[in-house]
Design an enzyme around this catalytic site. Structure first.
Site, PDB file in Angstrom:
ATOM      1  N   HIS A 166     -10.062   1.055   2.054  1.00  0.00           N
ATOM      2  CA  HIS A 166      -9.540   2.378   2.444  1.00  0.00           C
ATOM      3  C   HIS A 166     -10.678   3.321   2.824  1.00  0.00           C
ATOM      4  O   HIS A 166     -10.554   4.106   3.766  1.00  0.00           O
ATOM      5  CB  HIS A 166      -8.770   3.025   1.277  1.00  0.00           C
ATOM      6  CG  HIS A 166      -7.302   2.714   1.259  1.00  0.00           C
ATOM      7  ND1 HIS A 166      -6.476   3.004   2.319  1.00  0.00           N
ATOM      8  CD2 HIS A 166      -6.500   2.164   0.308  1.00  0.00           C
ATOM      9  CE1 HIS A 166      -5.230   2.632   2.012  1.00  0.00           C
ATOM     10  NE2 HIS A 166      -5.223   2.120   0.797  1.00  0.00           N
ATOM     11  N   HIS A 209      -9.226  -3.649  -2.032  1.00  0.00           N
ATOM     12  CA  HIS A 209      -8.261  -2.876  -1.241  1.00  0.00           C
ATOM     13  C   HIS A 209      -8.713  -1.416  -1.115  1.00  0.00           C
ATOM     14  O   HIS A 209      -8.645  -0.823  -0.029  1.00  0.00           O
ATOM     15  CB  HIS A 209      -6.887  -2.970  -1.929  1.00  0.00           C
ATOM     16  CG  HIS A 209      -5.783  -2.206  -1.250  1.00  0.00           C
ATOM     17  ND1 HIS A 209      -4.741  -2.831  -0.588  1.00  0.00           N
ATOM     18  CD2 HIS A 209      -5.544  -0.870  -1.134  1.00  0.00           C
ATOM     19  CE1 HIS A 209      -3.922  -1.905  -0.100  1.00  0.00           C
ATOM     20  NE2 HIS A 209      -4.380  -0.709  -0.417  1.00  0.00           N
ATOM     21  N   GLU A 210      -9.172  -0.843  -2.234  1.00  0.00           N
ATOM     22  CA  GLU A 210      -9.537   0.585  -2.226  1.00  0.00           C
ATOM     23  C   GLU A 210     -10.837   0.828  -1.459  1.00  0.00           C
ATOM     24  O   GLU A 210     -10.957   1.828  -0.740  1.00  0.00           O
ATOM     25  CB  GLU A 210      -9.633   1.124  -3.656  1.00  0.00           C
ATOM     26  CG  GLU A 210      -8.349   0.989  -4.490  1.00  0.00           C
ATOM     27  CD  GLU A 210      -7.097   1.501  -3.809  1.00  0.00           C
ATOM     28  OE1 GLU A 210      -7.163   2.549  -3.139  1.00  0.00           O
ATOM     29  OE2 GLU A 210      -6.044   0.850  -3.940  1.00  0.00           O
ATOM     30  N   CYS A 219       0.848  -1.198   0.000  1.00  0.00           N
ATOM     31  CA  CYS A 219       0.000   0.000   0.000  1.00  0.00           C
ATOM     32  C   CYS A 219       0.880   1.243   0.000  1.00  0.00           C
ATOM     33  O   CYS A 219       1.875   1.291   0.727  1.00  0.00           O
ATOM     34  CB  CYS A 219      -0.897  -0.016   1.239  1.00  0.00           C
ATOM     35  SG  CYS A 219      -1.949   1.435   1.394  1.00  0.00           S
TER      36      CYS A 219
HETATM   37 ZN    ZN Z   1      -3.637   1.219  -0.122  1.00  0.00          ZN
END
Ligand code: ZN
Length: 184
Positions: free
Chosen positions: A159, A155-156, A113
């Site tokens: 976030h 993954h996003e 990341c």
């Molecule tokens: Zn990331």
């Protein structure tokens, strides 16, 4: 240029807010997208970035065009004769993204990341994901992805919920950036 904040920053731990339709297209909003794209492009190994990573707590992420090129290259390995030109794929802007479908099949994949320099680990992700979002003009779209793209979507969206991959990863290692592959 906007700096990419690191894991100690509380902005990465909050729940990002929805973008209002009337915000899309304003100069302020366009600048946020531009700043995200510039910050992403400044990182050789970066394939995607979420707005909280530049300290903007809004539900936006950008997938670099090169992420699609990487995926197409992998897919086209067998028929490389086609000589498909790559590298000109535009970035994919996702506003208010929602994952609408996830495959039952899961895979452990190496992950890093841009906000967790320079740790890498293995994260279990769904092999395929479908995402609905608005583009930079406020137009809704749906996009399915497998492999790297499915991993990026998950993954996003994490976030935007204040989750970092290190919360879920196994075998976390500190790897010098030149040896690591791609970073989300
Ligand atoms: Zn990331």
């Amino acid at each position: 240029m906007a700096t990419i904040v690191q894991k100690e920053d509380p902005v990465l731990r909050g729940k990002a807010r929805e973008v209002r339709l009337e915000e899309i297209g304003t100069p302020e909003f366009k600048k946020i997208i531009k700043d995200m794209q510039k910050a992403l492009a400044s990182q050789d190994d970066g394939v995607a970035i979420a707005a909280p990573q530049i300290a903007v707590p809004m539900r936006i992420f950008v997938v670099a065009g090169k992420a699609f090129d990487i995926q197409n290259r992998n897919r086209d390995k067998k028929d490389e004769k086609k000589g498909k030109a790559s590298g000109k794929t535009p970035d994919l802007v996702c506003i208010n993204p929602v994952i609408t479908k996830l495959s039952k099949e899961k895979k452990w994949l190496p992950e890093g990341c841009l906000s967790v320099r320079y740790l890498y680990g293995n994260v279990e992700r769904h092999a395929r994901a479908t995402l609905t979002a608005l583009d930079e003009h406020g137009k809704p779209f749906t996009r399915g992805g497998s492999g790297l793209l499915a991993q990026i979507f998950q993954h996003e969206v994490d976030h935007l919920e204040g989750t970092l991959f290190i919360d879920k990863a196994k075998d976390i290692e500190d790897i010098p950036p030149e040896k690591a592959a791609k970073t989300l």
